[in-house]
Design an enzyme around this catalytic site. Structure first.
Site, PDB file in Angstrom:
ATOM      1  N   ASP A  20      19.265  -2.671 -16.949  1.00 19.58           N
ATOM      2  CA  ASP A  20      18.414  -2.243 -16.114  1.00 19.58           C
ATOM      3  C   ASP A  20      18.289  -0.553 -16.164  1.00 19.58           C
ATOM      4  OD1 ASP A  20      17.589  -4.802 -14.134  1.00 19.58           O
ATOM      5  OD2 ASP A  20      19.635  -4.867 -14.737  1.00 19.58           O
ATOM      6  N   HIS A  22      15.469   0.754 -16.818  1.00 13.93           N
ATOM      7  CA  HIS A  22      13.993   1.116 -16.260  1.00 13.93           C
ATOM      8  C   HIS A  22      13.459   2.346 -16.694  1.00 13.93           C
ATOM      9  CE1 HIS A  22      13.588  -2.374 -13.328  1.00 13.93           C
ATOM     10  NE2 HIS A  22      15.087  -2.393 -13.367  1.00 13.93           N
ATOM     11  N   ASP A  60      15.577  -5.248 -18.871  1.00 14.03           N
ATOM     12  CA  ASP A  60      14.718  -4.414 -18.166  1.00 14.03           C
ATOM     13  C   ASP A  60      15.070  -2.815 -18.855  1.00 14.03           C
ATOM     14  OD1 ASP A  60      13.325  -6.022 -16.724  1.00 14.03           O
ATOM     15  OD2 ASP A  60      14.467  -5.443 -14.849  1.00 14.03           O
ATOM     16  N   ASN A 128      12.874  -9.164 -16.649  1.00 11.70           N
ATOM     17  CA  ASN A 128      11.822  -9.544 -16.090  1.00 11.70           C
ATOM     18  C   ASN A 128      10.671  -8.430 -15.851  1.00 11.70           C
ATOM     19  OD1 ASN A 128      13.612  -8.478 -13.924  1.00 11.70           O
ATOM     20  ND2 ASN A 128      11.961  -8.743 -12.481  1.00 11.70           N
ATOM     21  N   HIS A 129      10.940  -7.456 -16.020  1.00 12.72           N
ATOM     22  CA  HIS A 129       9.961  -6.023 -15.995  1.00 12.72           C
ATOM     23  C   HIS A 129       9.476  -5.916 -17.639  1.00 12.72           C
ATOM     24  CE1 HIS A 129      10.342  -3.817 -12.133  1.00 12.72           C
ATOM     25  NE2 HIS A 129      11.364  -4.858 -12.028  1.00 12.72           N
ATOM     26  N   HIS A 245      19.746  -7.782 -14.080  1.00 11.92           N
ATOM     27  CA  HIS A 245      18.577  -7.809 -12.804  1.00 11.92           C
ATOM     28  C   HIS A 245      19.227  -7.433 -11.630  1.00 11.92           C
ATOM     29  CE1 HIS A 245      15.308  -9.278 -11.241  1.00 11.92           C
ATOM     30  NE2 HIS A 245      15.824 -10.190 -10.334  1.00 11.92           N
ATOM     31  N   HIS A 247      20.792  -4.915  -9.034  1.00 11.94           N
ATOM     32  CA  HIS A 247      20.762  -3.368  -9.327  1.00 11.94           C
ATOM     33  C   HIS A 247      22.093  -2.801  -8.742  1.00 11.94           C
ATOM     34  CE1 HIS A 247      16.579  -2.036 -10.333  1.00 11.94           C
ATOM     35  NE2 HIS A 247      16.943  -3.282 -11.086  1.00 11.94           N
TER      36      HIS A 247
END
Length: 574
Positions: A20, A22, A60, A128-129, A245, A247
């Site tokens: 993640d 991001h 992600d 999923n992002h 996923h 966080h």
């Protein structure tokens, strides 16, 4: 588990683990726009300084499904800078790579490409992002894969059955089986596990000599009856599960006493919401594997912006003020000002001696004003800290959690969204309709389907998702009523209620609605938005009976199991 000193030799895999990232989150923000880029660079620097064998990313990598040019350019630049070079790779891949890397025209690991010089391979599943979309089923990771910078694995192209084939690696005498499963809608994957449609393949030879590492990107916390993946669904021959996923950083491996494997949850490397889970200190992991032994060393990230959060319940300070106190709202505001000042001083003390940490921290104070108190102007309050915090617009969050209303009338969904920080959108929709009056309940749609459509609208900016869901369901209901030859108003109401009841106990993919809308747009000459693939598994009406099977139960032990323990050898042969 083992100590790191006894594991560092030519037989030891050294793996840097992160999830993640991001990349690109709030990239247009004047203060926080570079946070995710700086942290990615720090992660890659650690990988290079620790001379790891490879980097494992748990989904992600990108925050947006369609990253900006700046985001892609920054990612490619940093991967080229830190992961390309002449350093020799010390491990071999023994499995059939055309199976492991089945989403590219170059189905082999990047460091074995004669046209590339790779010093640190990167293996990543999608989240999923940044999940695959469109008719070709491509995602941003596939761009990096085609350019030879990332090895994208764990992409399942079937919606009926999933076979997870491991990447078999060997370094010296250590054998590592790397399993991966990219993000799939939780309800669909839950259903597939229940129906024994998920199989994890194993090597035919010397099964007990392999260290089995699995990375997954799904809900670990329970958000609903099927909106998560229980740990006991995973096979018990696994040794370590890297869970993406979620966080919150829970990177220290925890043992699942039922399945007898360990789970590590590295969490995100950038705070994407001002919730308590994001306030935990951010870490990445350095995993060492030798034989069947492992050690996970957690490495704190120094470039992550500080985030302090505190809850204030006004009724706990009756010695200072009550709702009847003169000028009580001003006194509450002064009290919150003092709290924020204390948090800023604490953040400054923690930042001393760490020049990589950004100067302005994230500050959130959640004020429970139940009991008759009034709110003050948050915008006026924030002006006092505009030069000292990174989030001046949302320092204070008011909520009223302690009030219990027996008779809820005219419930406002906006207020519920404001007072339910940290919940998923689909959970809020369900909560809203559970509390709303009967006259405002849904008549044609299910709460779960509407929640999914709203989730797509919020997460992926799909502006037509809700409209197309409603149009599709309305037309399908009309066709159903016409087929039943219903004429009177009472019969129509009864038939619609029955149809809604059936939909609530049955599930199916929602691709048909979005695909039809896509075709209509193309006929009208409008641009294709690829909504059908992004909505994926919106759970709505179906014409099949619900599956009554309970979740699978398996005995303990590494050899036991009922789902696909037979494996492949070092190629396609079984």
């Amino acid at each position: 588990m083992s100590s790191e000193n006894t594991l560092d030799d030519e037989d030891t895999f050294k793996i840097l683990i992160a999830t993640d990232v991001h990349l690109g989150y709030l990239e247009k923000d004047a203060i926080r726009g570079s946070d995710s880029y700086n942290t990615l660079e720090e992660i890659l620097k650690y990988a290079k300084s620790h001379q790891v064998d490879f980097i494992l990313l748990g989904g992600d990598l990108f925050h947006e499904n369609k990253p900006s040019r700046r985001c892609l350019h920054s990612c490619i630049t940093k991967l080229r800078q830190y992961c390309m070079g002449d350093t020799p790779i010390q491990f071999n891949i023994l499995s059939d790579q055309t199976v492991n890397f089945n989403t590219t025209q170059f189905p082999w690991v990047n460091y074995q490409d004669e046209n590339l010089n790779i010093s640190i391979p990167v293996f990543s599943i999608h989240g999923n992002h940044d999940d695959p979309t469109g008719a070709e089923g491509l995602c941003a990771l596939d761009l990096l894969s085609a350019s030879g910078l990332v090895n994208h694995f764990g992409h399942s192209q079937s919606v009926e059955r999933i076979e997870i084939s491991p990447i078999l690696m060997q370094k010296g005498n250590t054998k590592l089986a790397l399993y991966g499963l990219g993000s799939i809608p939780d309800e669909r994957l839950y259903r597939m596990f229940v129906n024994n449609q998920v199989t994890m393949l194993r090597p035919k030879e010397d099964q007990d000599e392999w260290f089995n590492l699995f990375t997954i990107h799904q809900n670990r916390s329970k958000h609903g009856p099927t909106n998560y993946i229980p740990e006991q669904f995973l096979d018990d021959f696994l040794d370590l599960v890297v869970w993406g996923h979620e966080h919150e950083c829970l990177i220290a491996p925890s043992r699942n006493e039922q399945q007898l494997f360990y789970v590590t949850q590295p969490g995100s490397s950038v705070a994407t919401s001002l919730s308590p889970g994001e306030a935990t200190k951010k870490h990445i992991g350095l995993l060492r594997v030798k034989g069947r032994k492992m050690n996970l060393q957690k490495i704190p990230l120094k470039t992550v912006r500080q985030f302090l959060i505190q809850d204030v319940v006004l009724t706990d300070y009756q010695d200072l003020f009550t709702p009847e106190t003169p000028h009580v709202t001003k006194k509450v505001e002064n009290f919150c000002y003092a709290k924020v000042t204390e948090m800023l001083e604490e953040a400054e003390r923690e930042r001393l001696g760490c020049p990589l940490t950004p100067e302005k921290p994230l500050i959130r104070i959640r004020v429970d004003y139940s009991g008759g108190f009034e709110t003050f102007s948050t915008s006026r309050f924030s002006q006092k800290f505009v030069d000292r915090v990174a989030n001046p617009k949302d320092i204070v969050h008011f909520l009223r959690r302690r009030e219990q209303k027996e008779d809820i009338k005219g419930l406002n969904l906006t207020k519920q969204l404001q007072n339910s920080e940290g919940l998923r959108v689909e959970d809020l929709v369900k909560k809203y309709f559970e509390a709303a009056e009967q006259k405002v309940q849904l008549s044609l749609l299910t709460e779960q389907g509407m929640g999914k459509a709203i989730q797509e609208f919020v997460d992926k900016d799909e502006k037509c998702a809700i409209e197309e869901l409603i149009t599709y369901q309305l037309e399908k209901t009309q066709r159903h009523l016409q087929g039943r030859s219903v004429t009177t108003e009472k019969d129509i109401d009864d038939e619609v209620r029955h149809l809604l009841l059936v939909k609530r106990i049955r599930t199916n993919d929602f691709n048909s609605a979005m695909n039809r809308a896509k075709a209509q747009r193309l006929e009208r000459g409008e641009p294709d938005q690829d909504i059908s693939d992004e909505l994926g598994d919106v759970v709505m009406d179906s014409d099949e009976e619900p599956n009554p099977l309970p979740p699978p139960t398996r005995g303990r032990g590494r050899g036991a199991g009922s789902r696909g323990r037979g494996g492949r050898g070092r190629g396609r042969g079984k």
